[in-house]
Design a protein around this motif. Structure first.
Motif, PDB file in Angstrom:
ATOM      1  N   THR A  31      41.445  41.928  34.734  1.00  0.00           N
ATOM      2  CA  THR A  31      40.599  42.332  35.729  1.00  0.00           C
ATOM      3  C   THR A  31      39.236  42.348  35.189  1.00  0.00           C
ATOM      4  OG1 THR A  31      40.880  44.611  35.795  1.00  0.00           O
ATOM      5  CG2 THR A  31      42.274  43.576  37.460  1.00  0.00           C
ATOM      6  N   LEU A  32      38.170  41.708  36.014  1.00  0.00           N
ATOM      7  CA  LEU A  32      36.796  41.990  35.824  1.00  0.00           C
ATOM      8  C   LEU A  32      36.469  43.255  36.526  1.00  0.00           C
ATOM      9  CD1 LEU A  32      34.109  40.885  34.961  1.00  0.00           C
ATOM     10  CD2 LEU A  32      33.876  39.655  37.185  1.00  0.00           C
ATOM     11  N   GLU A  33      35.662  43.928  35.740  1.00  0.00           N
ATOM     12  CA  GLU A  33      35.493  45.329  36.268  1.00  0.00           C
ATOM     13  C   GLU A  33      33.864  45.656  36.039  1.00  0.00           C
ATOM     14  OE1 GLU A  33      37.703  48.303  36.720  1.00  0.00           O
ATOM     15  OE2 GLU A  33      39.481  46.990  36.511  1.00  0.00           O
ATOM     16  N   LEU A  34      33.049  46.283  37.122  1.00  0.00           N
ATOM     17  CA  LEU A  34      32.065  46.619  37.125  1.00  0.00           C
ATOM     18  C   LEU A  34      31.782  47.866  37.518  1.00  0.00           C
ATOM     19  CD1 LEU A  34      28.989  45.976  37.007  1.00  0.00           C
ATOM     20  CD2 LEU A  34      28.981  45.195  39.187  1.00  0.00           C
ATOM     21  N   ASP A  35      31.433  48.860  36.708  1.00  0.00           N
ATOM     22  CA  ASP A  35      31.327  50.269  37.057  1.00  0.00           C
ATOM     23  C   ASP A  35      29.833  50.540  37.058  1.00  0.00           C
ATOM     24  OD1 ASP A  35      34.127  50.674  36.667  1.00  0.00           O
ATOM     25  OD2 ASP A  35      33.556  51.475  34.669  1.00  0.00           O
ATOM     26  N   LEU A  80      30.679  53.886  41.931  1.00  0.00           N
ATOM     27  CA  LEU A  80      31.541  52.841  42.351  1.00  0.00           C
ATOM     28  C   LEU A  80      31.985  52.085  41.149  1.00  0.00           C
ATOM     29  CD1 LEU A  80      29.271  50.964  45.440  1.00  0.00           C
ATOM     30  CD2 LEU A  80      31.104  52.759  45.460  1.00  0.00           C
ATOM     31  N   ASN A  81      33.381  51.580  41.493  1.00  0.00           N
ATOM     32  CA  ASN A  81      34.067  50.718  40.625  1.00  0.00           C
ATOM     33  C   ASN A  81      34.491  49.408  41.317  1.00  0.00           C
ATOM     34  OD1 ASN A  81      37.318  49.956  39.753  1.00  0.00           O
ATOM     35  ND2 ASN A  81      35.727  49.993  38.018  1.00  0.00           N
ATOM     36  N   LEU A  82      33.766  48.526  41.040  1.00  0.00           N
ATOM     37  CA  LEU A  82      34.259  46.960  41.523  1.00  0.00           C
ATOM     38  C   LEU A  82      35.090  46.216  40.688  1.00  0.00           C
ATOM     39  CD1 LEU A  82      30.336  46.211  42.672  1.00  0.00           C
ATOM     40  CD2 LEU A  82      32.185  47.242  44.214  1.00  0.00           C
ATOM     41  N   TYR A  83      36.073  45.574  41.162  1.00  0.00           N
ATOM     42  CA  TYR A  83      37.029  44.859  40.575  1.00  0.00           C
ATOM     43  C   TYR A  83      37.711  43.693  41.096  1.00  0.00           C
ATOM     44  CZ  TYR A  83      40.624  47.692  42.745  1.00  0.00           C
ATOM     45  OH  TYR A  83      41.195  48.045  43.867  1.00  0.00           O
ATOM     46  N   CYS A  84      38.232  42.711  40.264  1.00  0.00           N
ATOM     47  CA  CYS A  84      38.930  41.709  41.061  1.00  0.00           C
ATOM     48  C   CYS A  84      39.875  41.152  39.732  1.00  0.00           C
ATOM     49  CB  CYS A  84      37.789  40.458  41.352  1.00  0.00           C
ATOM     50  SG  CYS A  84      37.090  39.809  40.214  1.00  0.00           S
ATOM     51  N   ASP A  85      40.864  40.507  40.330  1.00  0.00           N
ATOM     52  CA  ASP A  85      41.817  40.000  39.392  1.00  0.00           C
ATOM     53  C   ASP A  85      41.327  38.585  38.385  1.00  0.00           C
ATOM     54  OD1 ASP A  85      43.805  41.926  39.487  1.00  0.00           O
ATOM     55  OD2 ASP A  85      44.841  40.758  41.269  1.00  0.00           O
TER      56      ASP A  85
END
Length: 166
Positions: A31-35, A80-85
């Motif tokens: 996953t691409l993760e953006l904290d 916030l934690n933003l994520y996508c596969d």
């Protein structure tokens, strides 16, 4: 490590106080993760959303666009934690890879205080007070506009607060 320059959520710029972007690796997927450390207002605005359109600009000029899921992270500061596969993590070779077994994990809160965040965006919150006042004061209060009373109480509390701190 890639550095996030700016983030737009659904086309709106948000103020970020700290961030980390990376590829998170589990046994079954990537996953691409953006904290993000953001303001309380940003968390309140997006915490109930399932998917958001995210545009991430990195310091090196790269721009990443994705539909991402949102999760509010518990902690002392609003996060916030933003994520996508990801189908192919190799497309993101320029980002750090973190696996679930790694001891390293970004500590975004270090060096930031809630007071600093609130200097940028101070949230307002409704409060109901039950007071026992002389009838003439009650009548006067009832005649006033809410916005004027809000300002009056803000000023009074800040002035009183300053006196207590001295």
């Amino acid at each position: 490590m890639a550095v996030v320059k700016s983030v737009k959520i659904d086309g709106q710029d948000i103020h970020i106080f700290n961030s980390a972007i990376y590829v998170f690796e589990t046994n079954s997927n990537f996953t691409l993760e953006l904290d993000l450390i953001v303001s309380e207002l940003v968390v309140k605005k997006y915490k109930k959303e399932d998917n958001l359109i995210i545009e991430i600009e990195l310091d090196d000029g790269r721009v990443l666009n994705s539909i991402m899921h949102v999760k509010v992270l518990a902690g002392g500061l609003p996060q916030l934690n933003l994520y996508c596969d990801l189908d192919d993590p190799d497309d993101y070779y320029y980002l750090d890879r973190v696996s679930e077994s790694d001891a390293w994990f970004p500590n975004l809160e270090e060096g930031i205080t809630i007071e600093e965040i609130r200097k940028v965006e101070m949230p307002d919150e409704d409060i109901i007070l039950k007071l026992k006042l002389p009838i003439d004061q009650v009548e006067w209060l009832k005649k006033q506009k809410k916005s004027m009373l809000n300002e009056l109480f803000k000023e009074f509390i800040y002035e009183y607060w300053k006196k207590l701190d001295q």
